[in-house]
Enzyme design. Sequence first.
Site, PDB file in Angstrom:
ATOM      1  N   HIS A 120      38.869  59.255  31.154  1.00  0.00           N
ATOM      2  CA  HIS A 120      38.912  59.448  32.607  1.00  0.00           C
ATOM      3  C   HIS A 120      37.776  60.414  32.980  1.00  0.00           C
ATOM      4  O   HIS A 120      37.413  61.290  32.187  1.00  0.00           O
ATOM      5  CB  HIS A 120      40.276  60.079  32.929  1.00  0.00           C
ATOM      6  CG  HIS A 120      40.613  60.196  34.372  1.00  0.00           C
ATOM      7  ND1 HIS A 120      40.082  61.173  35.180  1.00  0.00           N
ATOM      8  CD2 HIS A 120      41.446  59.485  35.161  1.00  0.00           C
ATOM      9  CE1 HIS A 120      40.586  61.058  36.405  1.00  0.00           C
ATOM     10  NE2 HIS A 120      41.419  60.032  36.422  1.00  0.00           N
ATOM     11  N   ASP A 197      43.624  65.030  26.134  1.00  0.00           N
ATOM     12  CA  ASP A 197      44.099  64.755  27.491  1.00  0.00           C
ATOM     13  C   ASP A 197      45.340  63.865  27.374  1.00  0.00           C
ATOM     14  O   ASP A 197      45.256  62.689  27.042  1.00  0.00           O
ATOM     15  CB  ASP A 197      42.973  64.043  28.269  1.00  0.00           C
ATOM     16  CG  ASP A 197      43.413  63.604  29.655  1.00  0.00           C
ATOM     17  OD1 ASP A 197      44.613  63.714  29.974  1.00  0.00           O
ATOM     18  OD2 ASP A 197      42.545  63.127  30.419  1.00  0.00           O
ATOM     19  N   GLN A 200      48.309  60.472  30.282  1.00  0.00           N
ATOM     20  CA  GLN A 200      48.979  59.160  30.247  1.00  0.00           C
ATOM     21  C   GLN A 200      49.960  59.037  29.086  1.00  0.00           C
ATOM     22  O   GLN A 200      50.568  57.991  28.902  1.00  0.00           O
ATOM     23  CB  GLN A 200      47.939  58.037  30.148  1.00  0.00           C
ATOM     24  CG  GLN A 200      47.048  57.902  31.363  1.00  0.00           C
ATOM     25  CD  GLN A 200      47.824  57.528  32.627  1.00  0.00           C
ATOM     26  OE1 GLN A 200      48.948  57.009  32.568  1.00  0.00           O
ATOM     27  NE2 GLN A 200      47.237  57.785  33.783  1.00  0.00           N
ATOM     28  N   LYS A 223      52.542  62.625  36.812  1.00  0.00           N
ATOM     29  CA  LYS A 223      52.592  61.385  36.027  1.00  0.00           C
ATOM     30  C   LYS A 223      53.805  61.379  35.101  1.00  0.00           C
ATOM     31  O   LYS A 223      53.979  60.482  34.287  1.00  0.00           O
ATOM     32  CB  LYS A 223      51.307  61.232  35.209  1.00  0.00           C
ATOM     33  CG  LYS A 223      50.079  61.017  36.115  1.00  0.00           C
ATOM     34  CD  LYS A 223      48.842  60.791  35.294  1.00  0.00           C
ATOM     35  CE  LYS A 223      47.573  60.964  36.094  1.00  0.00           C
ATOM     36  NZ  LYS A 223      47.255  59.850  36.966  1.00  0.00           N
ATOM     37  N   CYS A 361      38.673  55.566  37.628  1.00  0.00           N
ATOM     38  CA  CYS A 361      38.036  56.847  37.251  1.00  0.00           C
ATOM     39  C   CYS A 361      37.527  56.781  35.825  1.00  0.00           C
ATOM     40  O   CYS A 361      37.636  57.767  35.061  1.00  0.00           O
ATOM     41  CB  CYS A 361      38.997  58.028  37.423  1.00  0.00           C
ATOM     42  SG  CYS A 361      39.413  58.333  39.115  1.00  0.00           S
TER      43      CYS A 361
END
Length: 403
Positions: A120, A197, A200, A223, A361
């Site tokens: 991203h 990261d 997700q 999220k 993104c």
Amino acid sequence: MVLSTLRSQFPTLEQSNDGYPLCYLDTAATSQKPQSVIDAMAHYYRFDNANVHRAAHQLSARATSQYEAVRDKLKQFINAERRQEIIFSHGTTESINIVANGLTEQLSKGQLILIDSAAHHANIVPWQQLAKRTGAQVKPIPLTADQRLDLNAYKVLLQQQPAIVALSHVSNALGTLNPVHELVSLAKQAGAITLVDGAQAIAHMNVDVQAIDCDFYVFSGHKMYGPTGVGVLYGRYDVLDKLTPLMTGGEMIKSVSFEQTEFNILPNRLEAGTPPIAEVIGLGAAIDFIESLPRDQVHAEEQALLNYLQDELRKLGDIVLYAAHSDNIAAVAFNLADEHHQDVGILLDQQGIAVRCGHHCAMPLMQTLGLKGCCRASIGVYTNKADIDNFINAMKSVKELLL
Ligand SMILES: Cc1ncc(COP(=O)(O)O)c(C=O)c1O
């Protein structure tokens, strides 16, 4: 089936769009919120609204203890070693910026930053800016032909002894899962500082930061069934403690004079100003919600649902699927033949189906795939088989219209 029993806890999903029941397949962009999260935030504003850490009065004491209790919850949720390793931010983007900015003084000209080429923008741009400030160099880790991180190419890049390796746990655009335990272990052997990261991943799998062994792990509340405006930066204490604060001001200080300032200790040192108090409390309720579920069973059911979604799209014909592996997490990326993704998205929306269309993104990834963009359908704990069937039926009519 656990998933089918959870939907009633999400009031947003009760509505219909132009007579069609809302079919929300955009959880990867932001998840819907259970009533318990909405209630926790409303309760704070209704009964306990005060600033944290600052006042002698009872309201502030109540707000502070609720706020700090979420730090303890998060420590246990991701298995951090110490509560001081949990920093509240406003989201994944801010968390990565805190790290990338905070490492400025530790990086020098010519050093290497390796980034995931499916990342991203939030896990690309802050590193580019860090490179600009320091003269360091950013290099993407290439993908294989089936859009997984290329382990061989990665190992070759690691021979250059990068200072930093920034990875995605799960790609937001494709849903591909990276073997972060192995990738981090290799990076550490090469002497790199590692950031994962988890934006997700966090809602869909158990995350154990000590088992992953990364230096930093970041994610957003919104999220994972929590509110917008709050995120988490986990950092291994000794590495976190060396970051130069991105933000300075109130709360992050021990003492201030006109001549100089002494910074506070962790975690306050990296939490300048009034934090997102209601949002942190809402995030606490989201963790309670996730932990109330039989998580392994939920993950298995989500996986089965995603595989069903991939299979039904394949059966439809004229669908191009991108990196649709069976171990992907919660999202499928696709296009309808050569049709523009935006046209497909608008026609789906007219039938109550919410999917995401665009570059997600992840413009560099789109370039690698030779695409301007694509559609992405993503699922959460409230998604059921009827949602997938509605979506597939809607896709049939979109196909008839456009092809
Ligand atoms: C993998 C990944 N990283 C970072 C972000 C940025 O998160 P936020 O906008 O909450 O800061 C997202 C959001 O889509 C994401 O999916």
